[in-house]
Each structure stands twice: as C-alpha cells, then as structure tokens.
Design a protein around this motif. Structure first.
Motif, PDB file in Angstrom:
ATOM      1  N   GLN A 110     -17.960  59.420  24.623  1.00 33.11           N
ATOM      2  CA  GLN A 110     -18.730  60.445  23.941  1.00 33.11           C
ATOM      3  C   GLN A 110     -17.827  61.310  23.071  1.00 33.11           C
ATOM      4  O   GLN A 110     -18.093  61.513  21.893  1.00 33.11           O
ATOM      5  CB  GLN A 110     -19.440  61.305  24.983  1.00 33.11           C
ATOM      6  N   GLY A 111     -16.728  61.767  23.675  1.00 37.55           N
ATOM      7  CA  GLY A 111     -15.797  62.595  22.936  1.00 37.55           C
ATOM      8  C   GLY A 111     -15.109  61.808  21.833  1.00 37.55           C
ATOM      9  O   GLY A 111     -14.954  62.294  20.711  1.00 37.55           O
ATOM     10  N   HIS A 112     -14.757  60.591  22.155  1.00 37.59           N
ATOM     11  CA  HIS A 112     -14.065  59.760  21.172  1.00 37.59           C
ATOM     12  C   HIS A 112     -14.916  59.499  19.937  1.00 37.59           C
ATOM     13  O   HIS A 112     -14.454  59.625  18.807  1.00 37.59           O
ATOM     14  CB  HIS A 112     -13.680  58.424  21.822  1.00 37.59           C
ATOM     15  N   GLU A 116     -13.386  60.859  16.592  1.00 36.58           N
ATOM     16  CA  GLU A 116     -12.839  59.833  15.708  1.00 36.58           C
ATOM     17  C   GLU A 116     -13.839  59.271  14.711  1.00 36.58           C
ATOM     18  O   GLU A 116     -13.482  58.787  13.656  1.00 36.58           O
ATOM     19  CB  GLU A 116     -12.262  58.674  16.545  1.00 36.58           C
ATOM     20  N   HIS A 117     -15.097  59.276  15.109  1.00 36.13           N
ATOM     21  CA  HIS A 117     -16.078  58.648  14.225  1.00 36.13           C
ATOM     22  C   HIS A 117     -17.191  59.582  13.776  1.00 36.13           C
ATOM     23  O   HIS A 117     -18.132  59.163  13.113  1.00 36.13           O
ATOM     24  CB  HIS A 117     -16.683  57.417  14.914  1.00 36.13           C
ATOM     25  N   GLY A 118     -17.061  60.846  14.173  1.00 35.61           N
ATOM     26  CA  GLY A 118     -18.060  61.816  13.730  1.00 35.61           C
ATOM     27  C   GLY A 118     -19.476  61.502  14.177  1.00 35.61           C
ATOM     28  O   GLY A 118     -20.444  61.887  13.529  1.00 35.61           O
ATOM     29  N   PHE A 119     -19.570  60.816  15.290  1.00 39.00           N
ATOM     30  CA  PHE A 119     -20.901  60.430  15.745  1.00 39.00           C
ATOM     31  C   PHE A 119     -21.229  61.083  17.079  1.00 39.00           C
ATOM     32  O   PHE A 119     -20.505  60.931  18.065  1.00 39.00           O
ATOM     33  CB  PHE A 119     -20.955  58.912  15.888  1.00 39.00           C
ATOM     34  N   GLN A 120     -22.299  61.843  17.092  1.00 33.41           N
ATOM     35  CA  GLN A 120     -22.730  62.538  18.299  1.00 33.41           C
ATOM     36  C   GLN A 120     -23.709  61.654  19.051  1.00 33.41           C
ATOM     37  O   GLN A 120     -24.872  61.508  18.647  1.00 33.41           O
ATOM     38  CB  GLN A 120     -23.430  63.844  17.905  1.00 33.41           C
TER      39      GLN A 120
ATOM     40  N   ASP B 102     -16.039  49.065  14.521  1.00 33.09           N
ATOM     41  CA  ASP B 102     -14.977  48.274  15.116  1.00 33.09           C
ATOM     42  C   ASP B 102     -14.047  49.299  15.710  1.00 33.09           C
ATOM     43  O   ASP B 102     -13.462  50.106  15.006  1.00 33.09           O
ATOM     44  CB  ASP B 102     -14.240  47.458  14.046  1.00 33.09           C
ATOM     45  N   CYS B 103     -13.943  49.296  16.995  1.00 32.06           N
ATOM     46  CA  CYS B 103     -13.170  50.343  17.649  1.00 32.06           C
ATOM     47  C   CYS B 103     -12.580  49.797  18.930  1.00 32.06           C
ATOM     48  O   CYS B 103     -13.294  49.251  19.767  1.00 32.06           O
ATOM     49  CB  CYS B 103     -14.094  51.518  17.941  1.00 32.06           C
ATOM     50  N   GLU B 104     -11.282  49.959  19.060  1.00 28.81           N
ATOM     51  CA  GLU B 104     -10.621  49.389  20.234  1.00 28.81           C
ATOM     52  C   GLU B 104     -11.103  50.006  21.535  1.00 28.81           C
ATOM     53  O   GLU B 104     -11.254  49.331  22.530  1.00 28.81           O
ATOM     54  CB  GLU B 104      -9.110  49.563  20.111  1.00 28.81           C
ATOM     55  N   LEU B 105     -11.328  51.328  21.484  1.00 27.78           N
ATOM     56  CA  LEU B 105     -11.753  51.989  22.715  1.00 27.78           C
ATOM     57  C   LEU B 105     -13.059  51.377  23.216  1.00 27.78           C
ATOM     58  O   LEU B 105     -13.225  51.083  24.390  1.00 27.78           O
ATOM     59  CB  LEU B 105     -11.960  53.492  22.491  1.00 27.78           C
ATOM     60  N   LEU B 106     -13.959  51.186  22.258  1.00 30.49           N
ATOM     61  CA  LEU B 106     -15.233  50.636  22.667  1.00 30.49           C
ATOM     62  C   LEU B 106     -15.074  49.226  23.216  1.00 30.49           C
ATOM     63  O   LEU B 106     -15.810  48.806  24.100  1.00 30.49           O
ATOM     64  CB  LEU B 106     -16.209  50.645  21.493  1.00 30.49           C
ATOM     65  N   ASP B 107     -14.097  48.539  22.660  1.00 29.38           N
ATOM     66  CA  ASP B 107     -13.892  47.183  23.143  1.00 29.38           C
ATOM     67  C   ASP B 107     -13.468  47.169  24.601  1.00 29.38           C
ATOM     68  O   ASP B 107     -13.791  46.249  25.341  1.00 29.38           O
ATOM     69  CB  ASP B 107     -12.845  46.478  22.288  1.00 29.38           C
ATOM     70  N   THR B 108     -12.768  48.233  24.995  1.00 23.70           N
ATOM     71  CA  THR B 108     -12.334  48.266  26.385  1.00 23.70           C
ATOM     72  C   THR B 108     -13.513  48.446  27.326  1.00 23.70           C
ATOM     73  O   THR B 108     -13.451  48.088  28.494  1.00 23.70           O
ATOM     74  CB  THR B 108     -11.343  49.422  26.641  1.00 23.70           C
ATOM     75  N   ILE B 109     -14.582  49.004  26.784  1.00 20.42           N
ATOM     76  CA  ILE B 109     -15.769  49.229  27.601  1.00 20.42           C
ATOM     77  C   ILE B 109     -16.282  47.920  28.170  1.00 20.42           C
ATOM     78  O   ILE B 109     -16.640  47.809  29.334  1.00 20.42           O
ATOM     79  CB  ILE B 109     -16.901  49.826  26.757  1.00 20.42           C
ATOM     80  N   GLN B 110     -16.320  46.962  27.299  1.00 15.35           N
ATOM     81  CA  GLN B 110     -16.853  45.669  27.690  1.00 15.35           C
ATOM     82  C   GLN B 110     -16.151  45.147  28.947  1.00 15.35           C
ATOM     83  O   GLN B 110     -16.790  44.777  29.924  1.00 15.35           O
ATOM     84  CB  GLN B 110     -16.664  44.680  26.539  1.00 15.35           C
ATOM     85  N   GLY B 111     -14.812  45.169  28.898  1.00 10.36           N
ATOM     86  CA  GLY B 111     -14.050  44.692  30.036  1.00 10.36           C
ATOM     87  C   GLY B 111     -14.238  45.592  31.254  1.00 10.36           C
ATOM     88  O   GLY B 111     -14.419  45.119  32.372  1.00 10.36           O
ATOM     89  N   HIS B 112     -14.233  46.891  30.987  1.00 12.09           N
ATOM     90  CA  HIS B 112     -14.375  47.849  32.077  1.00 12.09           C
ATOM     91  C   HIS B 112     -15.705  47.677  32.815  1.00 12.09           C
ATOM     92  O   HIS B 112     -15.753  47.634  34.044  1.00 12.09           O
ATOM     93  CB  HIS B 112     -14.275  49.273  31.534  1.00 12.09           C
ATOM     94  N   LEU B 113     -16.766  47.581  32.038  1.00 13.34           N
ATOM     95  CA  LEU B 113     -18.086  47.430  32.645  1.00 13.34           C
ATOM     96  C   LEU B 113     -18.143  46.173  33.500  1.00 13.34           C
ATOM     97  O   LEU B 113     -18.730  46.165  34.585  1.00 13.34           O
ATOM     98  CB  LEU B 113     -19.178  47.373  31.575  1.00 13.34           C
ATOM     99  N   LEU B 114     -17.535  45.140  32.981  1.00 12.28           N
ATOM    100  CA  LEU B 114     -17.573  43.868  33.699  1.00 12.28           C
ATOM    101  C   LEU B 114     -16.756  43.943  34.977  1.00 12.28           C
ATOM    102  O   LEU B 114     -17.239  43.592  36.058  1.00 12.28           O
ATOM    103  CB  LEU B 114     -17.051  42.752  32.789  1.00 12.28           C
ATOM    104  N   ARG B 115     -15.538  44.445  34.856  1.00 11.55           N
ATOM    105  CA  ARG B 115     -14.652  44.498  36.036  1.00 11.55           C
ATOM    106  C   ARG B 115     -15.105  45.519  37.072  1.00 11.55           C
ATOM    107  O   ARG B 115     -15.193  45.227  38.253  1.00 11.55           O
ATOM    108  CB  ARG B 115     -13.231  44.833  35.599  1.00 11.55           C
ATOM    109  N   GLU B 116     -15.367  46.731  36.583  1.00 11.11           N
ATOM    110  CA  GLU B 116     -15.665  47.810  37.517  1.00 11.11           C
ATOM    111  C   GLU B 116     -17.124  47.897  37.950  1.00 11.11           C
ATOM    112  O   GLU B 116     -17.453  48.404  39.001  1.00 11.11           O
ATOM    113  CB  GLU B 116     -15.259  49.160  36.910  1.00 11.11           C
ATOM    114  N   HIS B 117     -17.993  47.466  37.071  1.00 12.91           N
ATOM    115  CA  HIS B 117     -19.414  47.633  37.401  1.00 12.91           C
ATOM    116  C   HIS B 117     -20.195  46.319  37.422  1.00 12.91           C
ATOM    117  O   HIS B 117     -21.408  46.319  37.584  1.00 12.91           O
ATOM    118  CB  HIS B 117     -20.061  48.599  36.411  1.00 12.91           C
TER     119      HIS B 117
END
Lengths: 141, 141
Positions: A110-112, A116-120, B102-117
């Motif tokens: 959310q913060g990121h 970084e992307h100006g998106f709320q 295209d955002c690296e942080l968001l890309d980590t979500i995919q892995g995180h959701l899969l591994r942790e949840h």
DNA sequence: CTAGTTGCAAAGAGTTTGCATGGCG
DNA sequence: CGCCATGCAAACTCTTTGCAACTAG
C-alpha cells in the motif's frame, strides 16, 4: 459545521436489509437472491429499495460490491463496521471461497504503490484472484 | 478424427477486428469504442459481429475481458501470446484508466502468497482498485 | 409538517438471440 | 453448393429513474 449526515431515517426495510446481510457473515449474495429472499419472507420490500440500500451501504463501506467476471448481476458482501477494512481479500477461482488476509508484506504494498507509483490503493475493492491451497494440492491440473 | 477445429472461416470482419485489437497493444477498449471505431472507418461491421468475435477471442485467450466495478460495459484487452501476462494492473476508480505496472516488489507478492499463504495468484485476472496520481492531486477530496 | 423513503412502472444500458441474407471454401 | 458468418431488429437482463404516496422525526 456538520457537513455529512444528510439526514437519514431508520425504516423497517432498512433494518431488514442490513440485518439480513449481517446474518450472512462473509458470504456474498446477488441482488436477485436478496429480492427472492424478501419475497419469500413476504417482507414487502421492493427491489428498487433493495438496490437503493445496497448502493448506500456500499458507499458507506458497510457492504462491498463485487462485479463477477461474467458481468452479470453484482454480488454484495457484508463487511461490517470495521472488520475486513484492514486486510486484503483473496478469492479462489476454483471453489469461490473468500479468504481474508492479514499480512504485513501486503501492507507494505500500500505504501509502496503510493510513494513509488502515486497510486492510492483501495483495500475495500481490491480482490486478488487465484487458486487457494485446497484447490491447488489435489489435482495440480 | 479431427476433434477440434469446429470449422471456422476467415472473414474480412474477423481480420479487421483482430488486427485492430492487436494494434492497440496493451490498452483496453470497450465494446462501445470498438463499435464506434468501425463505424467511423465505415468498415461495415455490425456490433453483433463484434460481440461474437470478442467472445470467441476471449475464450481462446487471445484477448482478455475485464468487467469494471460499475458493472457497466466490459473492457477487452489484447493479450496476444504473452504480453501483459507478466505484470499487474491497476485501475483508477475515478478516471477509469488502466495502468500497467511492472514492479519488482509486486512480483515478490506472487511468491510470498504462494509460499506463506498457499495461494497461487492469477495475475491475469487480478486488478488493483484505487485512485491514480492524477486524480489524487487536484482535489484531495 | 417537512424531508427522506418507498415501490410501481417505465426507461435505460449493455448484451444476446432469431432469422434471413451473404460469403468462404 | 453446404455451412458458417453477418447484421438488423427484437428480445432480454440487470439496474436506474420518475413520480406520487407514505412515514420517521
């Protein structure tokens, strides 16, 4: 200066609708199901009224509106006064279950996105689609 | 025994529609926009035909269908064979714009959701709702 | 009494379907 | 020529709106 609170009466219909939605807990209903429910109950609530209340409740964040992918009739889900406001939701495309996810990583998103992307991001409306654990394991397609 | 291939002719309209969609790249169009486009081009394509082709193309995964939250007219986007499969999409509830992220942080979500949840997210369907930078700045509500 | 609420019926908006005509192969 | 594709108009589905009667405060 009390800006909001545009005056609102509490009516029989209002109570019936909210109570029913709350009684459903997490599960979601379509307008059609609501109309049918109150018809069967002979509750005397016109569907126009149902639409109008759903709209208001959704605007106040008390219920959430989903538009399913087929674009047909919308679904509504009770969210309550504070529950479900702080976490994200995932929904399984296979079994349709709704998962409530409290997760720090997602909170950082959310913060990121904002910085970084100006998106709320709107947590109330955002829903992650995918496949849940239960549906993943059995048959790995 | 040639099971599939339920016999399909290649027609002028078919080609025009697919070519136009492909020419749009990532951006999305509503049915209304398509209809208007071909009208202006005097291409002679009825909207029924447009609907029918969109349905087929979406079924074949060549385009993607979005249903915006207002439940009104659906949006279609060319996906081709691989573009837009790898990033997430944000949509602004105010102006309706679709943002490709295209955002690296968001890309980590995919892995995180899969591994942790244990949740396998579907990037193709998941869309983040919120307010974009343009709509945030002017009037901060 | 005043202003919000209700609900019927009608209007809208978007999408689908029936059916006769047209075009690909 | 056979069969799919096309497209107009009508049908449909879901939702919103107009408006007169109703009701909470």
């Amino acid at each position: 200066m009390k800006t909001r609170r545009p005056a609102s009466y509490s009516t029989r219909q209002q109570k019936l609708i909210l109570d029913y939605l709350a009684s459903l807990g997490d599960s979601h209903v379509t307008v059609f199901q609501l109309v049918r429910h109150f018809e069967q109950e002979a509750a005397g609530i016109g569907q126009t009224t149902i639409y109008r209340h759903l709209e208001k409740l959704a605007a106040r964040g008390i219920i959430r509106k989903y538009v399913l992918n087929d674009g047909k009739s919308a679904c509504y889900q009770y969210v309550g006064n504070d529950v479900c406001r702080e976490h994200f939701h995932l929904t399984c495309e296979q079994c349709g279950s709704l998962i409530h996810l409290d997760c720090e990583l997602l909170d950082t998103i959310q913060g990121h996105l904002l910085r970084e992307h100006g998106f709320q991001i709107n947590k109330l409306k955002t829903v992650f689609y995918g496949t849940c654990g239960k549906c993943l394991s059995p048959y790995t397609r």
